[in-house]
Scaffold this motif. Structure first.
Motif, PDB file in Angstrom:
ATOM      1  N   LEU A   1       0.817  -1.181  -0.117  1.00 32.01           N
ATOM      2  CA  LEU A   1      -0.032  -0.124  -0.141  1.00 32.01           C
ATOM      3  C   LEU A   1       0.852   1.209   0.027  1.00 32.01           C
ATOM      4  O   LEU A   1       1.720   1.378   0.817  1.00 32.01           O
ATOM      5  CB  LEU A   1      -0.911   0.302   1.131  1.00 32.01           C
ATOM      6  N   GLU A   2       0.570   2.056  -1.043  1.00 33.89           N
ATOM      7  CA  GLU A   2       1.264   3.299  -1.047  1.00 33.89           C
ATOM      8  C   GLU A   2       0.605   4.303  -0.170  1.00 33.89           C
ATOM      9  O   GLU A   2      -0.519   4.441  -0.123  1.00 33.89           O
ATOM     10  CB  GLU A   2       1.338   4.232  -2.279  1.00 33.89           C
ATOM     11  N   VAL A   3       1.036   5.133   0.834  1.00 29.50           N
ATOM     12  CA  VAL A   3       0.643   6.157   1.661  1.00 29.50           C
ATOM     13  C   VAL A   3       1.312   7.399   1.207  1.00 29.50           C
ATOM     14  O   VAL A   3       2.037   7.953   2.257  1.00 29.50           O
ATOM     15  CB  VAL A   3       1.022   5.629   3.080  1.00 29.50           C
ATOM     16  N   PRO A   4       0.922   8.056   0.119  1.00 29.62           N
ATOM     17  CA  PRO A   4       1.501   9.630  -0.169  1.00 29.62           C
ATOM     18  C   PRO A   4       0.921  10.447   0.912  1.00 29.62           C
ATOM     19  O   PRO A   4      -0.210  10.414   1.380  1.00 29.62           O
ATOM     20  CB  PRO A   4       1.152   9.903  -1.483  1.00 29.62           C
ATOM     21  N   PRO A   5       1.629  11.651   1.079  1.00 28.00           N
ATOM     22  CA  PRO A   5       1.052  12.619   1.793  1.00 28.00           C
ATOM     23  C   PRO A   5      -0.069  13.381   0.974  1.00 28.00           C
ATOM     24  O   PRO A   5      -0.238  13.131  -0.277  1.00 28.00           O
ATOM     25  CB  PRO A   5       2.050  13.938   1.958  1.00 28.00           C
ATOM     26  N   GLU A   6      -1.121  13.861   1.598  1.00 27.94           N
ATOM     27  CA  GLU A   6      -2.133  14.339   1.400  1.00 27.94           C
ATOM     28  C   GLU A   6      -1.759  16.056   0.798  1.00 27.94           C
ATOM     29  O   GLU A   6      -1.780  16.708   1.835  1.00 27.94           O
ATOM     30  CB  GLU A   6      -3.443  14.267   2.139  1.00 27.94           C
ATOM     31  N   VAL A   7      -2.034  16.337  -0.348  1.00 30.94           N
ATOM     32  CA  VAL A   7      -1.523  17.697  -0.786  1.00 30.94           C
ATOM     33  C   VAL A   7      -2.867  18.622  -0.708  1.00 30.94           C
ATOM     34  O   VAL A   7      -3.774  18.212  -1.637  1.00 30.94           O
ATOM     35  CB  VAL A   7      -0.847  17.773  -2.240  1.00 30.94           C
ATOM     36  N   LEU A   8      -3.081  19.678   0.099  1.00 29.62           N
ATOM     37  CA  LEU A   8      -4.263  20.237   0.234  1.00 29.62           C
ATOM     38  C   LEU A   8      -3.892  21.747  -0.470  1.00 29.62           C
ATOM     39  O   LEU A   8      -5.021  22.561  -1.073  1.00 29.62           O
ATOM     40  CB  LEU A   8      -4.339  20.953   1.650  1.00 29.62           C
ATOM     41  N   ARG A   9      -2.647  22.036  -0.772  1.00 33.80           N
ATOM     42  CA  ARG A   9      -2.280  23.038  -1.666  1.00 33.80           C
ATOM     43  C   ARG A   9      -0.866  23.223  -2.108  1.00 33.80           C
ATOM     44  O   ARG A   9       0.196  22.579  -1.332  1.00 33.80           O
ATOM     45  CB  ARG A   9      -2.452  24.534  -0.662  1.00 33.80           C
ATOM     46  N   ASP A  10      -0.698  23.606  -3.295  1.00 30.05           N
ATOM     47  CA  ASP A  10       0.611  23.773  -3.839  1.00 30.05           C
ATOM     48  C   ASP A  10       0.593  24.842  -4.953  1.00 30.05           C
ATOM     49  O   ASP A  10       0.160  24.613  -6.152  1.00 30.05           O
ATOM     50  CB  ASP A  10       1.027  22.341  -4.570  1.00 30.05           C
ATOM     51  N   ASP A  11       0.847  25.935  -4.551  1.00 29.43           N
ATOM     52  CA  ASP A  11       0.916  26.967  -5.560  1.00 29.43           C
ATOM     53  C   ASP A  11       2.185  28.030  -5.359  1.00 29.43           C
ATOM     54  O   ASP A  11       3.047  27.396  -4.723  1.00 29.43           O
ATOM     55  CB  ASP A  11      -0.483  27.803  -5.301  1.00 29.43           C
ATOM     56  N   SER A  12       2.243  29.107  -6.025  1.00 32.12           N
ATOM     57  CA  SER A  12       3.308  30.054  -5.863  1.00 32.12           C
ATOM     58  C   SER A  12       3.564  30.304  -4.408  1.00 32.12           C
ATOM     59  O   SER A  12       4.852  30.805  -4.077  1.00 32.12           O
ATOM     60  CB  SER A  12       3.158  31.053  -6.790  1.00 32.12           C
ATOM     61  N   GLU A  13       2.855  30.449  -3.587  1.00 35.43           N
ATOM     62  CA  GLU A  13       3.034  30.937  -2.262  1.00 35.43           C
ATOM     63  C   GLU A  13       3.285  29.759  -1.148  1.00 35.43           C
ATOM     64  O   GLU A  13       3.997  30.132  -0.321  1.00 35.43           O
ATOM     65  CB  GLU A  13       1.681  31.528  -1.831  1.00 35.43           C
ATOM     66  N   ALA A  14       2.688  28.570  -1.255  1.00 37.00           N
ATOM     67  CA  ALA A  14       2.832  27.592  -0.282  1.00 37.00           C
ATOM     68  C   ALA A  14       2.565  26.066  -0.661  1.00 37.00           C
ATOM     69  O   ALA A  14       1.580  25.963  -1.832  1.00 37.00           O
ATOM     70  CB  ALA A  14       2.055  27.916   0.900  1.00 37.00           C
ATOM     71  N   ARG A  15       3.089  25.326   0.030  1.00 44.94           N
ATOM     72  CA  ARG A  15       2.615  23.863  -0.427  1.00 44.94           C
ATOM     73  C   ARG A  15       2.233  23.488   1.221  1.00 44.94           C
ATOM     74  O   ARG A  15       3.033  23.642   2.279  1.00 44.94           O
ATOM     75  CB  ARG A  15       3.965  22.760  -0.694  1.00 44.94           C
ATOM     76  N   VAL A  16       1.024  22.929   1.198  1.00 40.42           N
ATOM     77  CA  VAL A  16       0.518  22.232   2.270  1.00 40.42           C
ATOM     78  C   VAL A  16       0.108  21.053   2.097  1.00 40.42           C
ATOM     79  O   VAL A  16      -0.725  20.405   1.427  1.00 40.42           O
ATOM     80  CB  VAL A  16      -0.798  23.103   2.752  1.00 40.42           C
ATOM     81  N   GLU A  17       0.441  20.172   3.033  1.00 42.24           N
ATOM     82  CA  GLU A  17       0.560  18.662   3.228  1.00 42.24           C
ATOM     83  C   GLU A  17      -0.039  18.167   4.440  1.00 42.24           C
ATOM     84  O   GLU A  17       0.173  18.978   5.410  1.00 42.24           O
ATOM     85  CB  GLU A  17       1.942  17.904   2.896  1.00 42.24           C
ATOM     86  N   VAL A  18      -0.887  17.243   4.375  1.00 37.69           N
ATOM     87  CA  VAL A  18      -1.154  16.412   5.522  1.00 37.69           C
ATOM     88  C   VAL A  18      -0.433  14.989   5.617  1.00 37.69           C
ATOM     89  O   VAL A  18      -0.512  14.331   4.526  1.00 37.69           O
ATOM     90  CB  VAL A  18      -2.762  15.930   5.789  1.00 37.69           C
ATOM     91  N   VAL A  19       0.364  14.648   6.597  1.00 41.76           N
ATOM     92  CA  VAL A  19       1.020  13.421   6.844  1.00 41.76           C
ATOM     93  C   VAL A  19       0.836  12.519   7.748  1.00 41.76           C
ATOM     94  O   VAL A  19       0.288  13.213   9.004  1.00 41.76           O
ATOM     95  CB  VAL A  19       2.489  13.722   6.778  1.00 41.76           C
ATOM     96  N   ARG A  20       0.790  11.342   7.794  1.00 41.90           N
ATOM     97  CA  ARG A  20       0.758  10.526   8.868  1.00 41.90           C
ATOM     98  C   ARG A  20       1.935  10.396   9.963  1.00 41.90           C
ATOM     99  O   ARG A  20       2.730  10.414   9.489  1.00 41.90           O
ATOM    100  CB  ARG A  20       0.160   9.028   8.629  1.00 41.90           C
ATOM    101  N   ARG A  21       1.704  10.387  11.121  1.00 42.68           N
ATOM    102  CA  ARG A  21       2.711  10.121  12.219  1.00 42.68           C
ATOM    103  C   ARG A  21       2.407   8.862  13.071  1.00 42.68           C
ATOM    104  O   ARG A  21       1.119   8.791  13.573  1.00 42.68           O
ATOM    105  CB  ARG A  21       2.901  11.412  12.940  1.00 42.68           C
TER     106      ARG A  21
END
Length: 480
Positions: A118-138
């Protein structure tokens, strides 16, 4: 047939080492009702040692995702290689026929391989010129995992597989009725796992509360009764432990008036009586249209009369014994109560004479809501068939009560059946099948049938925290 004997002793494994104890627990062969082996009975010191080992191992185990995936594949290989030996151990302690034990080990290997791949990539909420926002599992840390007696290997090691993929370590306790195969498999898996990531404890019911309230346990995964699950939820609340609870089920089946009765019964009977009815997601109550009730009852009764009940080691056996005396006695009590309330026993209805925890495959009719065998989970080979007048009546009856694990609707018109199935108040709903599950599917219930789910990417939720990582693309002091 020669009496079954263990080829090697089964011992607890804590921190990668075999552990002896001062006391032992007898294991009963359900086909004879007599003890045939004993296992170590753990106590508070063993619970503490197991969680301390799991917590130490977590610090490095969490860091290498690829190594964990390789370990899961190696575990699947061990399960497959050991199946020849351990299917016999499982049948001896649980009672199910050898063919069912073989399927359980095959299913266990499948769970391990699923989570390895099973691949468990981060969930990318935003990726634009200002910011990249991810949700990762810990990963959370040490997990307390408690397995039931009906599918001790597959359910127990599905929990292990999920926790390992998330990066957590595990303290696993099998049911005191079925500890042998789990203990032996824990020994064998120690050959391919780092010390402390998997710790297997055996003992009586007193071990469970020690695990679920232990200060080093950061999550609890439990499969068993709703009553016990509610106690675990209350106890774990003080420490805000993450919970995955797969609890009781009382799965309804609605059979519409347009079906081929014989074809439906051919599919439903083995699902309802799988593992002698000791399956949480098995059909537990059948609601049938008045027009075809008699034909459906007769078809079920014919199948029940013909099925071979006996020792799981005999090749002709289809249904083995119930796993333990309390469960056999519960089924007998529920049938007796139903008869006292006017139910008709079409076939079966009595304890089978002789050694072991055997009960006749039983079909009941002229029974309805308000009787315990309809309202509660019987977890055995007794199936009530209830007549309904129209679809609204069927749904009202099917959705009554506080259980909501699975349910199914059967019809020659799949669209018609699907429209009804969507109205079932269950975590899982099937059309023209039942108990269709796989490691990729979330397995969980509504209402009192549980919290969270096992299986699929969502199964990782009970073993993970989530972290939002907000990465600004603007460099401090830069004018860009």
């Amino acid at each position: 047939m020669e009496p079954f004997t263990l080829t090697s002793p089964a011992v607890m494994t804590i921190g990668g080492a075999a552990v002896d104890t001062a006391t032992s627990l007898d294991v009963i062969n359900p086909a004879t009702g007599r003890p045939f082996a004993s296992v170590p009975a753990g106590d508070r010191t063993h619970v503490d040692a197991a969680f301390e080992a799991a917590t130490r191992a977590f610090q490095t185990w969490r860091e290498d995702e690829e190594y964990r995936r390789q370990s899961l594949r190696a575990m699947a290989d061990v399960v497959q290689d050991a199946a020849g030996e351990l299917t016999q151990v499982l049948t001896a302690e649980q009672g199910k026929p050898l063919s069912e034990s073989q399927r359980e080990f095959a299913g266990t290997a499948g769970w391990l391989r699923y989570y390895a791949d099973l691949e468990v990539p981060p969930e990318v909420l935003r990726d634009d010129s200002e910011a990249r926002v991810e949700v990762v599992r810990r990963p959370l840390g040490a997990v307390a995992a408690i397995a039931p007696f009906n599918f001790p290997i597959m359910i127990g090691f599905a929990k292990v597989a999920t926790a390992f993929r998330a990066g957590s370590t595990v303290v696993l306790k099998p049911s005191p009725y079925t500890p042998l195969a789990t203990l032996r498999l824990g020994e064998l898996l120690g050959q391919v796992l780092p010390a402390g990531v998997l710790n297997v404890l055996s003992g009586g019911d007193e071990i469970g509360p020690m695990m679920t309230t232990h200060p080093l346990a950061r999550a609890v995964s439990f499969t068993g009764s709703t009553a016990t699950g509610r106690k675990i939820a209350a106890a774990a609340g003080d420490d805000l432990k993450r919970l995955t609870l797969e609890l009781g089920g009382n799965d309804p089946v609605i059979v519409l008036d347009d079906v081929d009765v014989d074809a439906v019964v051919e599919q439903l009977f083995p699902r309802a009586f799988n593992n002698n009815g000791q399956a949480c997601v098995a059909p537990k109550r059948i609601y049938v249209a008045r027009e075809i009730r008699s034909a459906l009852v007769d078809a079920f009764a014919d199948r029940a009369r013909a099925v071979k009940v006996g020792d799981g080691f005999l090749p002709e056996t289809v249904l083995g014994p119930l796993n333990n005396a309390p469960q056999r006695d519960r089924v007998a009590t529920l049938v007796t109560e139903a008869v006292a309330h006017g139910a008709k026993v079409v076939t079966g209805g009595t304890v089978i004479d002789g050694p072991g925890y055997f009960y006749e495959p039983t079909i009941l009719t002229d029974v309805s809501d308000g009787v315990r065998i309809v309202d509660e989970e019987q977890f055995g080979p007794a199936l009530p068939i209830v007549e309904y007048t129209d679809i609204e009546d069927a749904l009202r009856r099917a959705n009554s009560g506080m259980f909501g694990l699975g349910g199914s609707v059967w019809s020659a018109d799949t669209d018609r059946a699907a429209a009804v199935a969507q109205r079932l108040e269950t975590g899982m709903s099937w059309v023209n099948t039942h108990t269709a599950i796989s490691p990729a599917m979330p397995f969980g219930g509504a209402k009192w049938s549980g919290l969270g789910s096992e299986g699929g990417p969502r199964g990782l939720d009970g073993y993970s925290d989530f972290q939002v990582i907000y990465r600004s693309k603007k460099v401090p002091g830069s004018r860009v």
